[in-house]
Structure formats: structure tokens, C-alpha cells
Design an enzyme around this catalytic site. Structure first.
Site, PDB file in Angstrom:
ATOM      1  N   GLU A 355       0.840  -1.196   0.000  1.00 13.74           N
ATOM      2  CA  GLU A 355       0.000   0.000   0.000  1.00 13.74           C
ATOM      3  C   GLU A 355       0.876   1.248   0.000  1.00 13.74           C
ATOM      4  O   GLU A 355       0.492   2.276  -0.555  1.00 13.74           O
ATOM      5  CB  GLU A 355      -0.933  -0.004   1.214  1.00 13.74           C
ATOM      6  CG  GLU A 355      -2.050   1.028   1.139  1.00 13.74           C
ATOM      7  CD  GLU A 355      -3.113   0.810   2.199  1.00 13.74           C
ATOM      8  OE1 GLU A 355      -4.112   0.120   1.905  1.00 13.74           O
ATOM      9  OE2 GLU A 355      -2.944   1.324   3.325  1.00 13.74           O
ATOM     10  N   HIS A 386       7.358 -27.074   2.648  1.00 11.59           N
ATOM     11  CA  HIS A 386       6.575 -28.149   2.044  1.00 11.59           C
ATOM     12  C   HIS A 386       5.480 -27.602   1.126  1.00 11.59           C
ATOM     13  O   HIS A 386       4.567 -28.337   0.746  1.00 11.59           O
ATOM     14  CB  HIS A 386       5.977 -29.027   3.141  1.00 11.59           C
ATOM     15  CG  HIS A 386       7.017 -29.706   3.976  1.00 11.59           C
ATOM     16  ND1 HIS A 386       7.567 -30.928   3.643  1.00 11.59           N
ATOM     17  CD2 HIS A 386       7.641 -29.317   5.113  1.00 11.59           C
ATOM     18  CE1 HIS A 386       8.470 -31.268   4.547  1.00 11.59           C
ATOM     19  NE2 HIS A 386       8.536 -30.305   5.450  1.00 11.59           N
ATOM     20  N   LYS A 512     -13.308   2.156  -2.864  1.00 15.67           N
ATOM     21  CA  LYS A 512     -14.365   2.415  -1.880  1.00 15.67           C
ATOM     22  C   LYS A 512     -15.500   3.213  -2.510  1.00 15.67           C
ATOM     23  O   LYS A 512     -16.688   2.916  -2.304  1.00 15.67           O
ATOM     24  CB  LYS A 512     -13.797   3.201  -0.694  1.00 15.67           C
ATOM     25  CG  LYS A 512     -12.789   2.466   0.173  1.00 15.67           C
ATOM     26  CD  LYS A 512     -12.313   3.406   1.279  1.00 15.67           C
ATOM     27  CE  LYS A 512     -11.213   2.802   2.116  1.00 15.67           C
ATOM     28  NZ  LYS A 512     -10.720   3.768   3.127  1.00 15.67           N
TER      29      LYS A 512
END
EC number: 5.3.1.9
Length: 547
Positions: A355, A386, A512
Site C-alpha cells: 500500500e 513443504h 471504496k
């Protein structure tokens, strides 16, 4: 006026160092300098940082420091610490470093006594946390509080959630913390289903108290609580507090504004874990350990502010990232904590780094001339070994990695034999991975072990995979604070070199706005007309299957 790093002499030198490093190997670099590990290891704020397994040499480090000086790094560090408005697009100071100022410090910015303001809020946080921990704070039915639920998103969630998990062994008062961030109702349901409303307190963390996701979750929690209290709205004041600056909205919600803890517009959300946003953390680990947490930040701040660039860990690590990103073409950066308790640290760093430095224009609005913003990711070891280490070891992409480990565990268990230490086993893997990534295994070495010729190529480990090793004695509040501050300052260093504003986030804001614009159509309240055929079709499909 913009700063184009690519036109500087140190950048040209760094390009030459890239060519030289591409032509050598870590095996060669270690063989040619028996003191390499010692010369490229550094200590600060209780952290031991080994840069020797990176694709650098003394001349490369000299180029790093020359480039830092050419960028005005020292002056820009001072400007941040002094409270100058280095966030130019929002005309704000950038003062997360002020959140951990010593109680006797002095800092006045824009006519405000910043140090006094910070410690006034810290004092109120201490009083609140103490009242929860000693049982003097009571809920609507006179029960003590056993669970604190932090409702926030982004920086109001990732920081305290990460730190509370990391410091779980410091939770000594019997208070548990949970975190709700996603507007997906499953998040809130999963938390509330486990809780007793009589002993639950909610921290609603939203600077403006208008954040869409946070307010939706806060009202869901409020309805749950009031229903349990038999419809008594007055119960809200005993079970909700706010981290906000909007007293009017907080009071309208039903929270007593005496229980509102503020912070300032010079603190970005992703830099706010050591502000009032850390209220849930302080409540769990206690005020004394929270202050030790701040001490760790402050120790790293002081190192960053004063150390020569040649031994300045955030500067060197930031320059390394620029080197790999802009010359080697590395697009991602792995963060690999060999500590299950630090399991959320990579996610926390995703917001902090991406950000901040996911920008494509410079301070003056002109296009950048470099690559910016690495993609951060990772998992705790040994789980990652793994899962994705195969790609780091033998894939075609260069992925610089930070390994984080601790000398002493807070808790340990015996190995399968009942005699060894599981922590020692964990750290054996830690050291083995950085060794193999650096030095690999050649075809000749593999063939000498009697491996069949048709398998030799498949088993070759190229090595030359760069890693940085970060170690501390234990995962303590101090160590965690120092570690977070280290990465905060790495972000700053990169931003200075790239001449970008690391402290705004306009890409988040537009999303937003668009979500708010589309909400009526998604809810079926208005006709679908988003302005593009794809979004219209997707919303129509959603509505037709929503029921």
C-alpha cells in the site's frame, strides 16, 4: 521538482555492480573473502542481521551508500522525524515515529505538542487496559470482560491482529482477543458464535467512524449485544469503546465519548499499531509490555536516524530491495518467519509495503522511471518448505527472501525421541534453507554421490538465491517493535530512492467510492447501469441467483 534516480552517477555504478554480481556466485564471493559473514552482519535494537548471503560485495555496498546520499536520504529522514509535511498529496506530516517518543521528549509540529498528545492518549489507554485486566470494568450484568473483539479493517486490523498473535505468551490476565475485519458476514458470525455477550467488549477502530465495512460489523455486534441484554440500549456503553476522532458519530452509536481514544492525521493506518489502534493489544499483554513494545520501535528509530549508511540496517535492506527489483527484475519478496507466532507477519507486511510503495508516479505527478513496489508474501517455516520453497530453490524466478528466527523459544517440546528440542529442529531447518539457497549443489557433487546420470539435472540446486537472515534472542514485545520499525524504515528508504509518496493510498480510495456507487444496484434497489457491460452482466447474474 522530481528526483530521477536513474540519471545519477551512483545508479550507473550500481548498474555496473549488477553486471559484476550476475557474473559471480555466492560460492565465489565467500571463497574470496573469509571475513564476508562478519563484514556483512550488523546489530541494532536487539536484532542481528546477516546480509552476507545476498548478491553484493563491498563495492556494491559503497554504491548503495553513495546512492542514498545522492537521493538526499539523510535530509529526508530528518524531515520525517521533524514532522515536515512529506506526504505532499495530502499535505500532512508523517509521524508514526512520534508514537513511540519517550515521555520526556519534545516535539512540536504545526503548533501542537505532539509528544504530550501521544502520552496523554497512552495514559488513557493504560487506565482502560488496567480496568479490564483487574476486573473493575464490568458489563451490563456485572460480569468481568474475558474477550475483547477488535472491529476494524486494514491498518486497524492487521497490526493488532498480527501483534496479538505474535505476543500470545504475554497474555497473562485471562483476556482473549479476536478480530473482525471482513464485511463478509461469515467473519462476524464465526466470532460471535463462540462468545458470551456478558463478558465481551468491542473495540470499534475507525478514525472517521464512517468506514463502511467497520460500521456494518459494529452495528451487527451492537444488535447482537442489545438482543442479549433484553433490548437495553444502555448496555452498549459498557461493551463498546472506540478508536476514533469523530466524537459526534461515536456518541450517536451509543459509545460514551470518555471511552473514545483518538489518533492523528499524521498517522497512516498501516503505521498505527503502536497508536490507540493497539488498544486491544495493550489490553491483552498489559501496559508494561506494550511500553516495551514501543521501546523496540524507538531503538530501531534511533538506529535509522543516526547510524552511518554503511551500517544502517534499514538503509542497506531498502537499497538491496531496490537493487533486486530494478536490476535483477525480482518482482516478489518472500518473508519467512521461523516462528508460528509470527504467522501473520507476512500479511501485515503486505499492507505496509504494497500500500505504501505500490505507486507509478513521483511526488510531482510525473511517471516513475523505475520499477516500484515488490509483491510481499510468505508463510511460517517449516510449513513453507513443504509448499512453495521448491519454486525458490529450482524455479526460474529470482525471489529474495528474509528469514526471521529466534535463539530461544518461549515454549518448547521434545522431539520424537523425547530427547531433543523441537525448537532446535526448527532452527536446523532455518539454517539449512539459507545455506542451500545460497550455495546449492552442483551436478558434479550430485554425480559423485552415485546418482544415476538421467536424474542429475533434476537434482541440481543452482544456489545463488539471495537471503537476508534476521535474528533476535526471543520473540519479545521489544523485539517485535524493533522488527516492525525495521520494515517501516525499509519502506521509507525505497520511497526516497523511487521519489514516490509512500504515505498515501489513492488506489484504495477509488475502490471504496465505486463500491458505494454500485451498492444500490447490487441490492436490487435500482436498475443495473454501472457504465460497462461486463459489470452490468455480473451484477445481473448475481441478482438473478441471489434469491
Amino acid at each position: 521538482m522530481s528526483f530521477d534516480v536513474t540519471t545519477t552517477e551512483p545508479w550507473a555504478t550500481l548498474s555496473e555492480r549488477y553486471t559484476a554480481m550476475k557474473a559471480t556466485t555466492l560460492r565465489d564471493l565467500f571463497a574470496s573473502n573469509p571475513n564476508r559473514a562478519q563484514e556483512l552482519s550488523f546489530e541494532a535494537a536487539g536484532l542481528h542481521v546477516d546480509l552476507s548471503k545476498n548478491l553484493i560485495d563491498a563495492e556494491t555496498v559503497a554504491a548503495f551508500t553513495a546512492l542514498a546520499k545522492a537521493s538526499g536520504m539523510r535530509e529526508k529522514i530528518k524531515a520525517m522525524f521533524d514532522g515536515e509535511h512529506i506526504n505532499n498529496t495530502e499535505d500532512r506530516a508523517v509521524l508514526h515515529t512520534a508514537l513511540r517518543l519517550a515521555v520526556d521528549a519534545e516535539l512540536n509540529v504545526d503548533g501542537q505538542d505532539v509528544a504530550a498528545d501521544v502520552h496523554e492518549v497512552l495514559g488513557r489507554m493504560r487506565d482502560f487496559a488496567t480496568s479490564l485486566r483487574n476486573g473493575s470494568w464490568r458489563g451490563y450484568s456485572n460480569h468481568t470482560i474475558k474477550t475483547i473483539v477488535n472491529i476494524g479493517i486494514g491498518g486497524s486490523d492487521l497490526g493488532p491482529a498480527m501483534a496479538t498473535k505474535a505476543l500470545r505468551t504475554y497474555a497473562t490476565a485471562g483476556i482473549n482477543a479476536k478480530f473482525v475485519s471482513n464485511v463478509d458476514p461469515a467473519d462476524m458470525h464465526a466470532v460471535l458464535d463462540e462468545l458470551d455477550p456478558e463478558s465481551t467488549l468491542f473495540v470499534v477502530a475507525s478514525k472517521t467512524f464512517t468506514t463502511q465495512e467497520t460500521l456494518a460489523n459494529a452495528h451487527a455486534a451492537k444488535r447482537w449485544l442489545v438482543a442479549a441484554a433484553g433490548g437495553d440500549e444502555s448496555a452498549v456503553a459498557k461493551h463498546f469503546v472506540a478508536v476514533s476522532t469523530n466524537a459526534e458519530k461515536v456518541a450517536e452509536f451509543g459509545i460514551d465519548t470518555k471511552n473514545m481514544f483518538g489518533f492523528w492525521n499524521w498517522v497512516g493506518g498501516r503505521y498505527s499499531v503502536d497508536s490507540a489502534i493497539g488498544l486491544s493489544l495493550m489490553s491483552v499483554i498489559g501496559p508494561m509490555d506494550f511500553m516495551r513494545f514501543l521501546d523496540g520501535f524507538r531503538a530501531m528509530d534511533e538506529h535509522f536516524r543516526t547510524a552511518d549508511f554503511e551500517s544502517n540496517i534499514p538503509v542497506l535492506m531498502g537499497m538491496l530491495n531496490v537493487f533486486y527489483n530494478d536490476f535483477f527484475g525480482a518482482e516478489t519478496h518472500a518473508v519467512l518467519p521461523y516462528s508460528q507466532d509470527l504467522g501473520r507477519f507476512p500479511a501485515y507486511l503486505q499492507q505496509l509495503t504494497m500500500e505504501s510503495n505500490g505507486k507509478s508516479v513521483r511526488h510531482d505527478g510525473s511517471a516513475v522511471t523505475t520499477n516500484t513496489g515488490e509483491i510481499y508474501w510468505g508463510e511460517p517455516g517449516t510449513n513453507g518448505q513443504h509448499a512453495f520453497f521448491q519454486l525458490i530453490h529450482q524455479g526460474t524466478k529470482l525471489i529474495p527472501a528474509d528469514f526471521i528466527g529466534f535463539a530461544r523459544p518461549k515454549e518448547d517440546l521434545p522431539t520424537a525421541s523425547g530427547e531433543g528440542s523441537m525448537h532446535d529442529l526448527l532452527m536446523s531447518n532455518f539454517f539449512a534453507q539459507t545455506k542451500v539457497l545460497a550455495f546449492g549443489k552442483t551436478a558434479e557433487e550430485i554425480a559423485a554421490e552415485g546418482v544415476s546420470p538421467e536424474l542429475v539435472a533434476h537434482k541440481v540446486m543452482p544456489g545463488n538465491r539471495p537471503t537476508t537472515t534476521i535474528m533476535a534472542e526471543e520473540l519479545t514485545p521489544f523485539a517485535l517493535g524493533a522488527l516492525i520499525a525495521l520494515y517501516e524504515h525499509i519502506v521509507f528508504v525505497e520511497g526516497v530512492i523511487w521519489d514516490i509518496n509512500s504515505f498515501d493510498q489513492w488506489g484504495v480510495e477509488l475502490g471504496k467510492q465505486q463500491a458505494n456507487d454500485l451498492a444500490p444496484a447490487v441490492a436490487g434497489e435500482v436498475a443495473v447501469d454501472s457504465g460497462d457491460s461486463s459489470t452490468d452482466a455480473l451484477i445481473s447474474w448475481y441478482r438473478s441467483h441471489r434469491g
